[in-house]
Every structure is written in C-alpha cells, then in structure tokens.
Design a protein around this motif. Structure first.
Motif, PDB file in Angstrom:
ATOM      1  N   ILE A   1      10.083   9.851  -1.745  1.00  0.00           N
ATOM      2  CA  ILE A   1       9.036  10.773  -1.299  1.00  0.00           C
ATOM      3  C   ILE A   1       9.508  12.210  -1.434  1.00  0.00           C
ATOM      4  CG2 ILE A   1       7.748  11.586   0.724  1.00  0.00           C
ATOM      5  CD1 ILE A   1       7.520   8.678   1.623  1.00  0.00           C
ATOM      6  N   HIS A   2      10.759  12.476  -1.093  1.00  0.00           N
ATOM      7  CA  HIS A   2      11.277  13.837  -1.119  1.00  0.00           C
ATOM      8  C   HIS A   2      11.495  14.362  -2.529  1.00  0.00           C
ATOM      9  CE1 HIS A   2      12.880  12.806   3.112  1.00  0.00           C
ATOM     10  NE2 HIS A   2      11.715  13.398   3.203  1.00  0.00           N
ATOM     11  N   LEU A   3      11.505  13.486  -3.530  1.00  0.00           N
ATOM     12  CA  LEU A   3      11.649  13.929  -4.918  1.00  0.00           C
ATOM     13  C   LEU A   3      10.324  14.406  -5.509  1.00  0.00           C
ATOM     14  CD1 LEU A   3      14.053  11.346  -6.620  1.00  0.00           C
ATOM     15  CD2 LEU A   3      14.557  13.648  -5.808  1.00  0.00           C
ATOM     16  N   SER A   4       9.232  14.095  -4.869  1.00  0.00           N
ATOM     17  CA  SER A   4       7.930  14.499  -5.399  1.00  0.00           C
ATOM     18  C   SER A   4       7.743  16.014  -5.276  1.00  0.00           C
ATOM     19  CB  SER A   4       6.806  13.777  -4.643  1.00  0.00           C
ATOM     20  OG  SER A   4       5.545  14.248  -5.067  1.00  0.00           O
ATOM     21  N   CYS A   5       7.051  16.597  -6.244  1.00  0.00           N
ATOM     22  CA  CYS A   5       6.814  18.039  -6.237  1.00  0.00           C
ATOM     23  C   CYS A   5       5.485  18.388  -5.571  1.00  0.00           C
ATOM     24  CB  CYS A   5       6.847  18.594  -7.656  1.00  0.00           C
ATOM     25  SG  CYS A   5       5.761  17.728  -8.810  1.00  0.00           S
ATOM     26  N   SER A   6       4.821  17.414  -4.959  1.00  0.00           N
ATOM     27  CA  SER A   6       3.558  17.677  -4.262  1.00  0.00           C
ATOM     28  C   SER A   6       3.794  17.739  -2.754  1.00  0.00           C
ATOM     29  CB  SER A   6       2.543  16.571  -4.581  1.00  0.00           C
ATOM     30  OG  SER A   6       3.018  15.322  -4.094  1.00  0.00           O
TER      31      SER A   6
ATOM     32  N   VAL B   1      16.337   2.406  13.235  1.00  0.00           N
ATOM     33  CA  VAL B   1      15.757   3.483  14.048  1.00  0.00           C
ATOM     34  C   VAL B   1      16.334   4.815  13.593  1.00  0.00           C
ATOM     35  CG1 VAL B   1      15.743   4.507  16.356  1.00  0.00           C
ATOM     36  CG2 VAL B   1      15.173   2.101  16.066  1.00  0.00           C
ATOM     37  N   PHE B   2      17.640   4.848  13.325  1.00  0.00           N
ATOM     38  CA  PHE B   2      18.295   6.074  12.866  1.00  0.00           C
ATOM     39  C   PHE B   2      17.739   6.539  11.518  1.00  0.00           C
ATOM     40  CE2 PHE B   2      21.645   8.265  10.504  1.00  0.00           C
ATOM     41  CZ  PHE B   2      22.012   9.250  11.410  1.00  0.00           C
ATOM     42  N   ILE B   3      17.464   5.591  10.619  1.00  0.00           N
ATOM     43  CA  ILE B   3      17.024   5.953   9.269  1.00  0.00           C
ATOM     44  C   ILE B   3      15.544   6.302   9.204  1.00  0.00           C
ATOM     45  CG2 ILE B   3      16.718   5.074   6.905  1.00  0.00           C
ATOM     46  CD1 ILE B   3      19.197   3.321   7.388  1.00  0.00           C
ATOM     47  N   TYR B   4      14.697   5.456   9.796  1.00  0.00           N
ATOM     48  CA  TYR B   4      13.260   5.554   9.538  1.00  0.00           C
ATOM     49  C   TYR B   4      12.432   6.181  10.650  1.00  0.00           C
ATOM     50  CZ  TYR B   4      14.363   2.425   5.689  1.00  0.00           C
ATOM     51  OH  TYR B   4      14.905   1.882   4.554  1.00  0.00           O
ATOM     52  N   MET B   5      12.854   6.073  11.884  1.00  0.00           N
ATOM     53  CA  MET B   5      11.981   6.506  12.969  1.00  0.00           C
ATOM     54  C   MET B   5      12.183   7.973  13.340  1.00  0.00           C
ATOM     55  SD  MET B   5      11.664   3.155  15.426  1.00  0.00           S
ATOM     56  CE  MET B   5      10.532   3.981  16.524  1.00  0.00           C
ATOM     57  N   LYS B   6      12.004   8.826  12.326  1.00  0.00           N
ATOM     58  CA  LYS B   6      11.976  10.266  12.529  1.00  0.00           C
ATOM     59  C   LYS B   6      11.036  10.855  11.487  1.00  0.00           C
ATOM     60  CE  LYS B   6      16.363  10.682  10.018  1.00  0.00           C
ATOM     61  NZ  LYS B   6      16.736   9.285   9.918  1.00  0.00           N
ATOM     62  N   PRO B   7      10.096  11.708  11.881  1.00  0.00           N
ATOM     63  CA  PRO B   7       9.092  12.227  10.953  1.00  0.00           C
ATOM     64  C   PRO B   7       9.674  12.981   9.776  1.00  0.00           C
ATOM     65  CG  PRO B   7       8.473  12.670  13.220  1.00  0.00           C
ATOM     66  CD  PRO B   7       9.880  12.160  13.247  1.00  0.00           C
TER      67      PRO B   7
ATOM     68  N   MET C   1       4.574  11.074   7.117  1.00  0.00           N
ATOM     69  CA  MET C   1       4.006  10.621   8.383  1.00  0.00           C
ATOM     70  C   MET C   1       3.569   9.162   8.296  1.00  0.00           C
ATOM     71  SD  MET C   1       3.505  11.236  11.473  1.00  0.00           S
ATOM     72  CE  MET C   1       3.998  12.966  11.414  1.00  0.00           C
ATOM     73  N   LEU C   2       3.015   8.756   7.139  1.00  0.00           N
ATOM     74  CA  LEU C   2       2.604   7.364   6.950  1.00  0.00           C
ATOM     75  C   LEU C   2       3.818   6.436   7.026  1.00  0.00           C
ATOM     76  CD1 LEU C   2       0.507   5.189   6.233  1.00  0.00           C
ATOM     77  CD2 LEU C   2       0.881   5.754   3.812  1.00  0.00           C
ATOM     78  N   THR C   3       4.915   6.836   6.377  1.00  0.00           N
ATOM     79  CA  THR C   3       6.145   6.051   6.429  1.00  0.00           C
ATOM     80  C   THR C   3       6.660   5.940   7.854  1.00  0.00           C
ATOM     81  OG1 THR C   3       6.730   6.810   4.199  1.00  0.00           O
ATOM     82  CG2 THR C   3       8.506   5.853   5.527  1.00  0.00           C
ATOM     83  N   PHE C   4       6.634   7.059   8.565  1.00  0.00           N
ATOM     84  CA  PHE C   4       7.090   7.087   9.952  1.00  0.00           C
ATOM     85  C   PHE C   4       6.236   6.173  10.831  1.00  0.00           C
ATOM     86  CE2 PHE C   4       6.480   8.990  14.198  1.00  0.00           C
ATOM     87  CZ  PHE C   4       7.757   8.826  14.706  1.00  0.00           C
ATOM     88  N   VAL C   5       4.915   6.231  10.655  1.00  0.00           N
ATOM     89  CA  VAL C   5       4.003   5.427  11.479  1.00  0.00           C
ATOM     90  C   VAL C   5       4.203   3.938  11.202  1.00  0.00           C
ATOM     91  CG1 VAL C   5       1.580   4.846  11.888  1.00  0.00           C
ATOM     92  CG2 VAL C   5       2.280   7.240  11.777  1.00  0.00           C
ATOM     93  N   LEU C   6       4.331   3.566   9.924  1.00  0.00           N
ATOM     94  CA  LEU C   6       4.551   2.158   9.576  1.00  0.00           C
ATOM     95  C   LEU C   6       5.873   1.650  10.157  1.00  0.00           C
ATOM     96  CD1 LEU C   6       3.329   1.864   5.863  1.00  0.00           C
ATOM     97  CD2 LEU C   6       2.279   0.884   7.906  1.00  0.00           C
ATOM     98  N   ALA C   7       6.922   2.461  10.009  1.00  0.00           N
ATOM     99  CA  ALA C   7       8.221   2.078  10.578  1.00  0.00           C
ATOM    100  C   ALA C   7       8.126   1.955  12.089  1.00  0.00           C
ATOM    101  CB  ALA C   7       9.284   3.109  10.189  1.00  0.00           C
TER     102      ALA C   7
ATOM    103  N   GLY D   1       0.818  -1.213   0.000  1.00  0.00           N
ATOM    104  CA  GLY D   1       0.000   0.000   0.000  1.00  0.00           C
ATOM    105  C   GLY D   1       0.847   1.256   0.000  1.00  0.00           C
ATOM    106  N   LEU D   2       1.897   1.267   0.814  1.00  0.00           N
ATOM    107  CA  LEU D   2       2.772   2.442   0.899  1.00  0.00           C
ATOM    108  C   LEU D   2       3.489   2.697  -0.419  1.00  0.00           C
ATOM    109  CD1 LEU D   2       4.278   4.652   2.508  1.00  0.00           C
ATOM    110  CD2 LEU D   2       5.927   2.886   3.185  1.00  0.00           C
ATOM    111  N   VAL D   3       4.111   1.654  -0.989  1.00  0.00           N
ATOM    112  CA  VAL D   3       4.897   1.821  -2.217  1.00  0.00           C
ATOM    113  C   VAL D   3       4.006   2.217  -3.396  1.00  0.00           C
ATOM    114  CG1 VAL D   3       6.402   0.657  -3.876  1.00  0.00           C
ATOM    115  CG2 VAL D   3       6.705   0.257  -1.436  1.00  0.00           C
ATOM    116  N   VAL D   4       2.834   1.629  -3.484  1.00  0.00           N
ATOM    117  CA  VAL D   4       1.910   1.980  -4.571  1.00  0.00           C
ATOM    118  C   VAL D   4       1.499   3.450  -4.466  1.00  0.00           C
ATOM    119  CG1 VAL D   4      -0.423   1.602  -5.484  1.00  0.00           C
ATOM    120  CG2 VAL D   4       1.031  -0.356  -4.950  1.00  0.00           C
TER     121      VAL D   4
END
Length: 314
Positions: free
Chosen positions: A187-192, A258-264, A199-205, A160-163
C-alpha cells in the motif's frame, strides 16, 4: 522494473529488501532459517500424521490441531522459501503477480488461522466447562462446519482487500522494505492517496484479531474459573497442562500481529515490522509442534508407539 506509458507506470516486478543491515550474514541466516523451516515442516507433518494414524487422537481437539498444523505448513511455506533464495543467492526481485499472490495467501491463511484459534479455544471451553454436552455439540459434522466457516469468512474479506490494492497505481520506487510481500508495505508503494486503504486494512485486522481475541479470552477465562473449582490438585494440573501450551503459542501470535497490523499508520514502523513478522513466520510454526509433541502426553505416547511399530515392521 517498470514501463512508462504517458503518465501511467506499469509495474512488472518489485524488489524485496530483506535484511540490509545484516546482509553480510546472509549465509549464516540462510542456514538458520533453513533449519528452522525444515524443523517446522517436519514437526507439523508429524502432528498431522500422528493424529490421523492413531484412533485415540480422533477427537475434535486433535482434529483442529492437525488442521492448525496444516495451516502452519502452508503459512510458513508462503514466505520462507523466497527468503531463503534472497539470503543465499541475493535474488530479491519478485514479479507483480507473484507478489500479490504471496500477499493474498499469507494474509488469507493468517486471517483463517486466527479464526481457527478462536474455534480451538471454544472447543477447549466446551470440553472443560461443559463435559456432559461436549460429545453432542462438538461432533464430526460441527468440526467440519467450523473449519469451513473459518475459510469462508476469511476468503471474501481478504480477496476484496488484495484485489483493491493490486489495482492501485505504482509509480516507484518499487523496493519493498520487507522480506516478503505484505499488504502494508505494498500500500505504501502506491503513488496515490492510500489513506482509505490503510484504514480498510486496519479495520479488517481489527475485526479479525479482535473477534478471535475476544472469543479466546472469554473461553479461557471460563476455563480458568472451572479449573480452579476442581477438587483435586492433580485434575487441576492436568487441565492446566492441556491449555498452557495453547496459550504460549497464542500470546506470541496475537502479540506480533497486533504490533504489525493494528495501527492505522504503519509508514514509520516498517523496519520494526520485519522482526515482528519473523515471530509469526518462523518462531510460532516451529514452536507449535515442539509444544504439542513434547508437552502433550497423549501425542507423546502416540508418537512413541508409532515409532515402535515402525521398528517392529522393519
């Protein structure tokens, strides 16, 4: 490369930045990562082979270990071959579909792997703290169900996340400040507006890592208490040696993730994420077979006997 259609930009490929600060060491880095990759694949393949071939290792602990080794082979093979191409040939481009396939496989195997770590911790808890009930609880059917559950829980969450991320508009630049396609940099490459996706990525992680970490912490806390109650110092040493190798790999994996993903908000720390990602993609897959083969007496004995039988058969 992109194609503009009105105000919409269709992206066909991304460029992986790799390690620009040490790009002049490309050939040396290629050799180091190639040797580490081959050693990791060979070592984990040995664990899978030994645990399958030796009847004495047909136990839940070694069943989970062989599955974990298979995970490690697939996990590192998702990332390292492309990194080797970047380091040797300088070919940094990756197509849009290939990039998101790599991101999906990497994150899916990572999530399932952490759930499997929790299962392995639970297995050690039952074996050490509940030895009388262990054979009844952790039978072959239960083992298969637990491994299947790891896949089944991780698949819909990561899919769901990747799609959703793949459907974001990408307007440029299309340079990913990483050596592989990971969800955060994409995600950071998107212009939207990507705050909801971050936040969704952070919550899933958070859910996956915290669930695995809590189960593992509770399991090993109980294990330590049980071991300390053993009357014999020799029994304590044997029990600690069984779990210590597991804990070494765990500390590296949890710490880096934790260092990579668990920060908003990750935008300002993408550069440092590259070094942390190397721990998960190179270091831990290499340490796993080294620790489990050299520090585990049963695996060591089975390996020596297998090699001895191979010499006799020749």
């Amino acid at each position: 490369m992109s194609m503009e259609m009105g105000n919409v930009t269709t992206v066909h490929e991304f460029t992986l930045e790799g390690f620009p600060a040490i790009q002049h060491l490309g050939k040396v880095l290629f050799l180091v990562h190639l040797l580490a990759y081959l050693a990791s694949i060979a070592g984990n393949a040995v664990i899978i082979t030994i645990t399958s071939a030796d009847p004495r290792l047909h136990t839940p602990m070694y069943f989970f270990l062989s599955i974990f080794s298979f995970f490690e082979c697939c996990f590192t093979s998702t990332v390292i071959p492309k990194l080797l191409v970047i380091l040797l040939l300088g070919k940094k481009t990756i197509s849009f579909p290939a990039c998101f396939i790599q991101a999906f496989v990497f994150v899916f195997l990572g999530a399932a792997g952490f759930l499997l770590i929790a299962v392995m911790s639970l297995d050690r808890y039952l074996a050490i703290c509940k030895p009388l009930h262990y054979p009844t609880i952790m039978n072959l059917k239960t083992c298969f169900l637990l491994v299947t559950a790891c896949f089944a829980l991780a698949f819909p969450l990561i899919t769901g996340l990747v799609v959703k991320v793949s459907q974001l508009p990408f307007c440029g630049p299309h340079v990913i400040p990483h050596f592989f396609c990971d969800i955060g940099p994409l995600i950071h490459l998107s212009c939207s507006d990507t705050r909801s996706f971050e936040m969704l990525t952070f919550v899933l992680a958070l859910v996956i890592l915290l669930t695995s970490l809590v189960i593992t912490t509770i399991a090993y806390s109980n294990i330590v208490v049980t071991i300390m109650r053993l009357p014999s110092a020799k029994e304590q040493q044997k029990a600690f040696s069984t779990c210590s190798s597991h804990l070494i790999v765990l500390s590296l994996m949890y710490g880096s993730c934790v260092f990579i993903y668990m920060k908003p908000k990750q935008r300002n720390r993408l550069d440092s994420n590259r070094e942390a990602a190397l721990v998960n993609t190179v270091v831990t897959p290499l340490l796993n077979p080294v620790i489990y083969t050299l520090r585990n007496k049963q695996v060591h004995r089975a390996l020596r006997e297998t090699m001895h039988r191979m010499k006799i058969s020749r």
